[in-house]
Design a protein around this motif. Structure first.
Motif, mmCIF file in Angstrom:
data_model
loop_
_atom_site.group_PDB
_atom_site.id
_atom_site.type_symbol
_atom_site.label_atom_id
_atom_site.label_comp_id
_atom_site.label_asym_id
_atom_site.label_seq_id
_atom_site.Cartn_x
_atom_site.Cartn_y
_atom_site.Cartn_z
ATOM 1 N N MET A 1 -9.416 0.260 -2.387
ATOM 2 C CA MET A 1 -9.772 -0.395 -3.655
ATOM 3 C C MET A 1 -8.521 -0.741 -4.464
ATOM 4 O O MET A 1 -8.602 -1.425 -5.483
ATOM 5 N N THR A 2 -7.381 -0.255 -4.031
ATOM 6 C CA THR A 2 -6.134 -0.508 -4.752
ATOM 7 C C THR A 2 -5.093 -1.141 -3.821
ATOM 8 O O THR A 2 -3.913 -0.800 -3.864
ATOM 9 N N VAL B 1 -9.078 10.692 -8.289
ATOM 10 C CA VAL B 1 -9.688 9.399 -8.630
ATOM 11 C C VAL B 1 -11.143 9.381 -8.149
ATOM 12 O O VAL B 1 -12.049 8.922 -8.874
ATOM 13 N N TYR C 1 1.152 6.881 -0.998
ATOM 14 C CA TYR C 1 0.123 6.126 -1.699
ATOM 15 C C TYR C 1 0.243 6.347 -3.206
ATOM 16 O O TYR C 1 0.071 5.429 -4.002
ATOM 17 N N PHE C 2 0.561 7.586 -3.594
ATOM 18 C CA PHE C 2 0.705 7.920 -5.010
ATOM 19 C C PHE C 2 1.758 7.024 -5.666
ATOM 20 O O PHE C 2 1.541 6.471 -6.757
ATOM 21 N N SER D 1 -4.391 -0.754 -0.829
ATOM 22 C CA SER D 1 -3.698 0.116 0.115
ATOM 23 C C SER D 1 -4.704 0.481 1.202
ATOM 24 O O SER D 1 -5.707 -0.215 1.380
ATOM 25 N N ASN E 1 -2.075 5.132 4.388
ATOM 26 C CA ASN E 1 -0.911 5.351 3.516
ATOM 27 C C ASN E 1 -1.001 6.646 2.721
ATOM 28 O O ASN E 1 -0.077 6.970 1.963
ATOM 29 N N VAL F 1 -4.196 12.989 -5.539
ATOM 30 C CA VAL F 1 -4.458 11.816 -6.380
ATOM 31 C C VAL F 1 -5.753 11.129 -5.948
ATOM 32 O O VAL F 1 -6.599 10.791 -6.781
ATOM 33 N N TYR G 1 1.400 -0.029 -8.764
ATOM 34 C CA TYR G 1 0.341 -1.031 -8.765
ATOM 35 C C TYR G 1 -0.530 -0.969 -10.022
ATOM 36 O O TYR G 1 -0.958 -1.989 -10.552
ATOM 37 N N TRP H 1 2.740 4.150 -4.648
ATOM 38 C CA TRP H 1 2.164 2.798 -4.693
ATOM 39 C C TRP H 1 1.228 2.632 -5.879
ATOM 40 O O TRP H 1 1.293 1.652 -6.617
ATOM 41 N N GLY I 1 0.789 -1.231 0.000
ATOM 42 C CA GLY I 1 0.000 0.000 0.000
ATOM 43 C C GLY I 1 0.814 1.269 0.000
ATOM 44 O O GLY I 1 0.242 2.363 -0.122
ATOM 45 N N VAL J 1 -11.024 4.844 -2.006
ATOM 46 C CA VAL J 1 -10.126 4.618 -3.156
ATOM 47 C C VAL J 1 -8.844 3.874 -2.766
ATOM 48 O O VAL J 1 -8.459 2.902 -3.424
ATOM 49 N N PRO J 2 -8.164 4.266 -1.690
ATOM 50 C CA PRO J 2 -6.924 3.520 -1.362
ATOM 51 C C PRO J 2 -7.175 2.035 -1.132
ATOM 52 O O PRO J 2 -6.423 1.191 -1.622
ATOM 53 N N THR K 1 -0.401 10.146 2.777
ATOM 54 C CA THR K 1 0.400 10.847 3.784
ATOM 55 C C THR K 1 0.695 12.302 3.474
ATOM 56 O O THR K 1 0.966 13.066 4.380
ATOM 57 N N TYR K 2 0.683 12.711 2.215
ATOM 58 C CA TYR K 2 1.006 14.122 1.945
ATOM 59 C C TYR K 2 0.231 14.641 0.748
ATOM 60 O O TYR K 2 -0.545 13.907 0.139
ATOM 61 N N ILE K 3 0.442 15.913 0.459
ATOM 62 C CA ILE K 3 -0.428 16.634 -0.468
ATOM 63 C C ILE K 3 -0.645 15.908 -1.800
ATOM 64 O O ILE K 3 -1.763 15.841 -2.307
ATOM 65 N N LEU K 4 0.424 15.319 -2.349
ATOM 66 C CA LEU K 4 0.287 14.643 -3.639
ATOM 67 C C LEU K 4 -0.647 13.437 -3.522
ATOM 68 O O LEU K 4 -1.472 13.177 -4.408
ATOM 69 N N ASP K 5 -0.523 12.713 -2.423
ATOM 70 C CA ASP K 5 -1.407 11.568 -2.196
ATOM 71 C C ASP K 5 -2.868 12.024 -2.128
ATOM 72 O O ASP K 5 -3.755 11.413 -2.740
#
Lengths: 444, 110
Positions: free
Chosen positions: B69-70, B89, A422-423, B72, B76, B85, A429, A425, A395, B66-67, B78-82
């Motif tokens: 579903m993939t 989605v 996560y990104f 994760s 997980n 994203v 994935y 990952w 994850g 969403v996490p 943890t920061y702005i880019l995550d």
């Protein structure tokens, strides 16, 4: 450098129109994406590309689009194309093995002659490649994209066929053995015990894979509740676990926190599979044996014999021992044979045996090759870009990108390479395989 | 520019890998659209508000799911880019649901 100019080769960039729009529907289904506008260059040269891995496929697809009239020959007996970056996902129980295999036939463009044999010998002084059936291919320009050889034989007692039994695992061999490795990991994590994770001293492809296997083994054992009562030890043949100092330290810090000690200059040289005992050679040449319940064996790697035993290999220096291709690290042109270029894992450059390196270097190689075909000097310089989505647990991953000089080079300004993400990952994935396929088809 | 081309190609290949699913979804959606025309439903504008409301609800739920579903989990992220994203989605899922809700609403309310 060898003078390769051939009067028969007719080239003129000016005489041809720039072709194509950025995105166009093409023949057939109408469902196709074309590369951005590019000039078609007329040529009657014969270009031989040896190897149908990602680099070889990317090269022939690009050349097919950018050349008009040239003869392009691809040499490789392999009929199935494996998405090798997916092997770590198979070997850690994330993907089924069926997700990584495609047929080469679907990825080789029409108009490219495909000789389904292996290259046995390179004769660059006479511009010839000899195949394993003895066929002689004469070329004007050559791209060597053979990939590398997994040299399990350097480990005494190793038998690749037994991967998946007696706790023996190896992520690199094939999708089948990656799946067998996962079965071994799955069995081991349920009961726990002593695990040995190893790293050879040679250049290796996807240098992050042994680290990913280690992180994921710890994670799987943590999920099963067996980590605390087990022992995982990492043996590196060198003095680091990763070539980029900041990443190396980050990995070591993380392993220290989860209790994974590292033995440096401890090279796996032998294995007794039935007794589950490994032999390591230390810096002073002495040998120690260690029993294990689980072991991961990334093999030493070198150039295939066809390149290693040819004049194309480095003749001296640190890359000579492995027989790696002697290319300029910037232009990726051979240093002694100007009509030869190297692509992918075979290149004897400082680092970067990854799909990400192929993605960034293939357009440069093709552009430089086209320049040389026109009698010009190569002008594009590759900075050594490579990337490693380093799985740290199920994850989450680190998205590590860097160049020859160990500079971290994130593609997006917001990416934080040392941050669990996560990104990163999701890229590994779900999104890297699609971009990989676009590279193979010559669009990226 | 390269990054844009990379993204276009990545999603194009992703679509090719899931072509059967995409065609199936499109056929169902096209069927709904045809049905709204044949059955002379209310004006389209009447379906916008409920479609938007459902989309917002789906976005919120998707943002959390969403996490997982993939393979994760939200832990997980943890920061702005995550977060960007996951939000993106979730927005795509919400948008897809909305384009189905709109004709369905018209068919139910006719």
């Amino acid at each position: 450098m060898t003078d390769f100019k051939d009067e028969k080769i007719v080239l003129s960039r000016r005489s041809f129109l720039a072709a194509g729009a950025a995105v166009t529907a093409a023949a057939g289904t109408g469902l196709s994406l074309s590369a951005p506008a590019q000039a078609a260059i007329k040529s009657n040269a014969h270009i031989v590309v040896v190897g149908s891995g990602l680099a070889g496929l990317g090269i022939v697809n690009r050349l097919r689009k950018q050349l008009d009239g040239a003869k392009i020959t691809l040499v490789d007996a392999k009929k199935v194309h494996h998405y090798q970056p997916g092997f770590t996902l198979i070997a850690t129980g994330i993907w089924p093995k069926e997700k990584v295999s495609d047929t080469n036939q679907e990825l080789i463009p029409a108009g490219v002659e495909w000789i389904q044999e292996m290259a046995k010998e390179f004769k660059p002084d006479s511009n010839q490649v000899i195949t394993d059936s003895g066929k002689v291919l004469k070329y004007d320009f050559l791209v060597v994209a053979t990939g590398l050889h997994l040299d399990y034989n350097q480990i005494e007692g190793m038998d690749e066929k037994r991967i998946g039994s007696k706790g023996l695992t190896s992520v690199y061999h094939s999708p089948e053995m990656a799946e067998a490795s996962w079965k071994s990991m799955d069995e081991f994590r349920k009961k726990g015990g002593k695990a040995l994770m190893t790293l050879p001293g040679t250049p290796i492809k996807c240098a992050g894979a042994p680290l990913k296997m280690t992180f994921m083994l710890a994670n799987r054992m943590e999920q099963s509740g067996t980590l605390a009562d087990s022992e995982i030890t990492f043996h590196s043949a060198g003095t680091t676990v990763f070539s980029v100092p900041v990443i190396n330290q980050e990995v070591l810090d993380r392993w220290q926190k989860i209790g994974i000690p590292v033995n440096f200059q401890s090279k796996l040289v032998g294995i007794d599979i039935d007794a589950q005992r490994a032999t390591f050679e230390l810096a002073d040449g002495s040998r120690v044996e260690e029993d294990y319940d689980f072991i991961h064996v990334p093999p030493p790697m070198r150039a295939p014999d066809s390149v290693k035993n040819s004049p194309l290999a480095w003749q001296e220096g640190p890359m000579a021992g492995g027989g790696w291709l002697e290319v300029d690290p910037g232009t990726l042109q051979h240093k002694r044979y100007a009509n030869v270029f190297g692509a992918g894992d075979i290149n004897g450059t400082g680092k970067g045996k990854t799909a990400a390196t192929v993605k960034k270097s293939v357009p440069i190689i093709v552009d430089n090759l086209l320049s040389v075909m026109q009698g010009l000097e190569p002008k594009q310089i590759f900075d050594g870009y490579t990337s490693c989505p380093l799985l740290v647990r199920e994850g989450a991953a680190l998205l590590v990108e860097f160049d020859y000089k160990n500079n971290l080079t994130p593609s997006l300004p917001l990416v934080q390479p040392l941050q669990d993400s996560y990104f990163a990952w999701l890229l590994k994935y779900r999104l890297f395989k699609p971009s990989y396929m676009a590279v193979a088809k010559g669009r990226l | 520019m390269y990054e844009i081309w990379l993204i276009i190609n990545t999603f194009y290949e992703l679509a090719l890998m899931n072509l059967g699913l995409i065609v199936g979804v499109f056929v169902v959606w096209a069927g709904l659209m045809v049905a709204t025309q044949i059955k002379k439903t209310q004006p389209w504008c009447t379906s916008m508000k409920p479609a938007l409301l459902v989309a917002v609800l789906v976005w919120v739920v998707s943002f959390m799911l969403v996490p997982s579903m993939t393979k994760s989990s939200f832990a997980n992220v943890t920061y702005i880019l995550d977060y960007l994203v996951v939000a993106g989605v979730a927005a795509a899922i919400a948008g897809l649901v909305a384009v189905f809700v709109a004709p369905l609403y018209l068919l139910v309310r006719r």
